[in-house]
Write an enzyme that holds these catalytic residues in place. Structure first.
Site, PDB file in Angstrom:
ATOM      1  N   CYS B  86       0.824  -1.213   0.000  1.00  0.00           N
ATOM      2  CA  CYS B  86       0.000   0.000   0.000  1.00  0.00           C
ATOM      3  C   CYS B  86       0.855   1.258   0.000  1.00  0.00           C
ATOM      4  O   CYS B  86       0.340   2.362  -0.160  1.00  0.00           O
ATOM      5  CB  CYS B  86      -0.940  -0.007   1.196  1.00  0.00           C
ATOM      6  SG  CYS B  86      -1.865  -1.532   1.327  1.00  0.00           S
ATOM      7  N   CYS B 214     -13.706  -0.172   7.623  1.00  0.00           N
ATOM      8  CA  CYS B 214     -12.754  -0.596   6.591  1.00  0.00           C
ATOM      9  C   CYS B 214     -12.806   0.327   5.386  1.00  0.00           C
ATOM     10  O   CYS B 214     -13.877   0.756   4.963  1.00  0.00           O
ATOM     11  CB  CYS B 214     -13.081  -2.002   6.101  1.00  0.00           C
ATOM     12  SG  CYS B 214     -13.196  -3.219   7.413  1.00  0.00           S
ATOM     13  N   LYS B 335     -10.306   5.717   3.984  1.00  0.00           N
ATOM     14  CA  LYS B 335     -11.661   5.295   4.351  1.00  0.00           C
ATOM     15  C   LYS B 335     -12.715   5.805   3.378  1.00  0.00           C
ATOM     16  O   LYS B 335     -13.614   5.068   2.985  1.00  0.00           O
ATOM     17  CB  LYS B 335     -11.973   5.784   5.781  1.00  0.00           C
ATOM     18  CG  LYS B 335     -13.379   5.473   6.251  1.00  0.00           C
ATOM     19  CD  LYS B 335     -13.565   3.974   6.439  1.00  0.00           C
ATOM     20  CE  LYS B 335     -15.012   3.528   6.390  1.00  0.00           C
ATOM     21  NZ  LYS B 335     -15.557   3.407   5.040  1.00  0.00           N
ATOM     22  N   HIS B 339      -8.972   3.632  -1.653  1.00  0.00           N
ATOM     23  CA  HIS B 339      -7.624   3.081  -1.495  1.00  0.00           C
ATOM     24  C   HIS B 339      -7.234   2.189  -2.664  1.00  0.00           C
ATOM     25  O   HIS B 339      -7.219   0.968  -2.551  1.00  0.00           O
ATOM     26  CB  HIS B 339      -7.567   2.311  -0.163  1.00  0.00           C
ATOM     27  CG  HIS B 339      -6.213   1.748   0.171  1.00  0.00           C
ATOM     28  ND1 HIS B 339      -5.030   2.323  -0.250  1.00  0.00           N
ATOM     29  CD2 HIS B 339      -5.862   0.644   0.896  1.00  0.00           C
ATOM     30  CE1 HIS B 339      -4.017   1.586   0.205  1.00  0.00           C
ATOM     31  NE2 HIS B 339      -4.494   0.567   0.883  1.00  0.00           N
TER      32      HIS B 339
END
Ligand code: ZN
Lengths: 137, 390
Positions: B86, B214, B335, B339
């Protein structure tokens, strides 16, 4: 070249036989788990494979309800991050707790490994692995 | 080491969300836009640093860097793909920065791209995300990424003696705040306000985390142009300078003794603060890696922005809101902004640049001089800190 002492293949075979293998540093007596090439404390490569006694303490845990594609059949998974008595940490499943009964009280409880569950042909790597299974002491 | 000042002269990002375009196509859009925003032409770019994580698995595309360069007319320039889960494009940024600072290059392009919302089901995406954890000693247990940050949340609550109810409410506050910010960001994946109950009543993913704790799987790309401070002054009235960078690495979760305070993050940020000659209290805004609500609380503490054990209260009391003491994730964070793994690092920098330039619209924070971007890949495996100033 120094030989890689405790390979994943050896580690996994033993896990399926109910044994957690780790390393002991001959120079500083540090116990190492998971296996590594070098002692993380003193950088010695003079390491011996030893069998850990399989007991430890729950450092933290979770209940995985949305599982990866190959484990959806056996979800929810109660997975603990366990501090092994000799040293180091291991991830394993708790087999004797209901998912909805898992609470913060689990943290600090003593556990013992009762065996390994085989994982056949991982969907991405094609490799076989094993999951250590623990129960509360 | 003598290094020269480096500035960002242009940034861009696609709208995050679901896309029908490939990773290369999304990259091309963001990249060319950032070049044009910088008032330069593709022929001025000397090297490309591309962040991408799972293109090989999801699209069957390796060697993406080469095709990316050709897409936007960067004929025969050196082009390299950086992979740090990430944190892929933040790692690309740091390497690009170093080469410009050292004088190897003058003007370079940094970008990130990722398509996570493939037509395959959630279980597949969950499995792919697992790939950044240790293949031997983490992946086989079935521990998912929500699971890792759920473990951190449980440990945090136990360590600081916070009840499950109070802890889950604090986590929900992070999500409510980031959704509020995302609703003000036209590029965000999820542009809707939610309430604490939305979070608490959403389906459980990995206890104590629920669906609204998530980040979503998103598609998107982001890009920016870096150049020497000298050249930057000729291109724009508002160059944004790189004040300090840090990067660190850590092994699997089983090698870490305190996952409520990832030591690698402290190491990385200290390096960046030192280079920037500032302290955490000098930071005006930060974009931090909130892949899960618990991850934001852990990040703001390990970065030294909030006292250890107090991050959850700060979130509850609004200290991290756009009008709070220290605004965190004004973009909506992972959030709500979304992402797309490999694009996230550059997208965080994009937000800090917009804030420092005063271009953040309804999300604009007053008097922003110094901003920080914190990016994290894997089970706290790859951590980057990038500090920018006006
Ligand atoms: Zn040793």
């Amino acid at each position: 070249m120094i030989d890689y002492k405790l390979t994943f293949e050896t580690y996994t075979k033993n896990l399926l036989g109910g044994r957690i293998l780790g390393l002991k540093c001959n120079k500083c007596s540090n116990y190492i788990h998971p296996p590594r090439m070098i002692c993380p404390k003193c950088y010695s490569t003079d390491l011996n494979i030893i069998e850990f006694n399989g007991t430890g303490e729950i450092n933290t845990f979770t209940v995985v309800r949305v599982a990866p594609t190959w484990m959806e059949d056996i979800a929810p998974l109660i997975i603990a991050h366990i501090k092994l008595d000799e040293g180091g940490f291991i991830l394993g499943h708790l087999s004797d707790i209901e998912a909805d009964a898992a609470s913060l009280d689990l943290i600090g409880k003593k556990v013992k490994m009762i065996g390994g569950r085989e994982v056949k042909k991982d969907i991405i790597s094609g490799v076989n692995g094993a999951i250590p299974i623990f129960q509360l002491l | 080491m003598s290094i020269r000042d480096v500035a960002i002269v242009g940034t861009s990002m696609t709208k995050f969300g679901r896309s029908n375009k490939t990773e290369l196509e999304m990259f091309a859009e963001a990249a060319l836009d950032s070049i044009y925003n910088s008032d330069i032409e593709p022929k001025n770019i000397e090297e490309l640093y591309l962040g991408n994580c799972a293109g090989a698995i999801n699209e069957g595309q390796v060697n993406m860097c080469a095709h990316a360069a050709e897409e936007i007319g960067l004929h025969q320039i050196p082009s390299t793909t950086f992979e740090g889960a990430c944190a892929s494009s933040a790692v690309a940024f740091i390497h690009a920065y170093r080469e410009v600072a050292a004088g190897y290059n003058d003007t370079v392009l940094v970008a990130g791209t990722e398509r996570n919302m493939t037509l395959r089901p959630t279980g597949w995406a969950t499995r792919v995300f697992q790939c950044s954890a240790d293949q031997r000693y983490t992946q086989f247990t079935g521990l998912t990424f929500p699971g890792i940050f759920a473990m951190a949340a449980n440990r945090y609550m136990k360590k600081y003696d916070i009840s499950k109810e109070a802890g889950e409410e604090a986590l929900a506050c992070v999500s409510v705040k980031n959704h509020h910010n995302g609703a003000l960001n036209p590029k965000a994946h999820l542009q809707k306000e939610i309430t604490i109950d939305t979070v608490l009543q959403s389906p459980k993913v990995a206890d104590p985390l629920k669906l609204y704790d998530c980040c979503p799987f998103s598609d998107g790309a982001a890009a920016l142009v870096l150049t020497s401070a000298e050249k930057a002054k000729k291109l724009t009235d508002t160059p944004i300078y790189v004040a300090g960078v840090g990067q660190s690495s850590q092994g699997s979760l089983c090698t870490q003794s305190d996952i409520t305070y990832p030591i690698g993050r402290a190491v990385s940020s200290k390096k960046a603060y030192k280079q920037a000659k500032i302290e955490p209290k000098d930071i005006d805004i930060a974009e931090v890696h909130d892949c899960f609500t618990s991850a934001e609380i852990i990040a703001i503490e390990a970065l030294g922005l909030f006292e250890r054990g107090h991050g959850w209260k700060a979130e509850k009391e609004g200290e991290t809101a756009v009008d709070g003491k220290l605004p965190i994730n004004t973009s909506g964070g992972l959030k709500a902004k979304g992402h797309p793994i490999g694009a996230t690092g550059c997208a965080q920098i994009h937000e800090i640049v917009e804030q420092l330039r005063g271009d953040a619209g309804k999300r604009q924070v007053n008097k922003v001089e110094v901003g920080l971007a914190d990016n994290m890949g894997g089970e706290f495996g790859t951590i980057t800190t990038i500090i920018l100033r006006r």
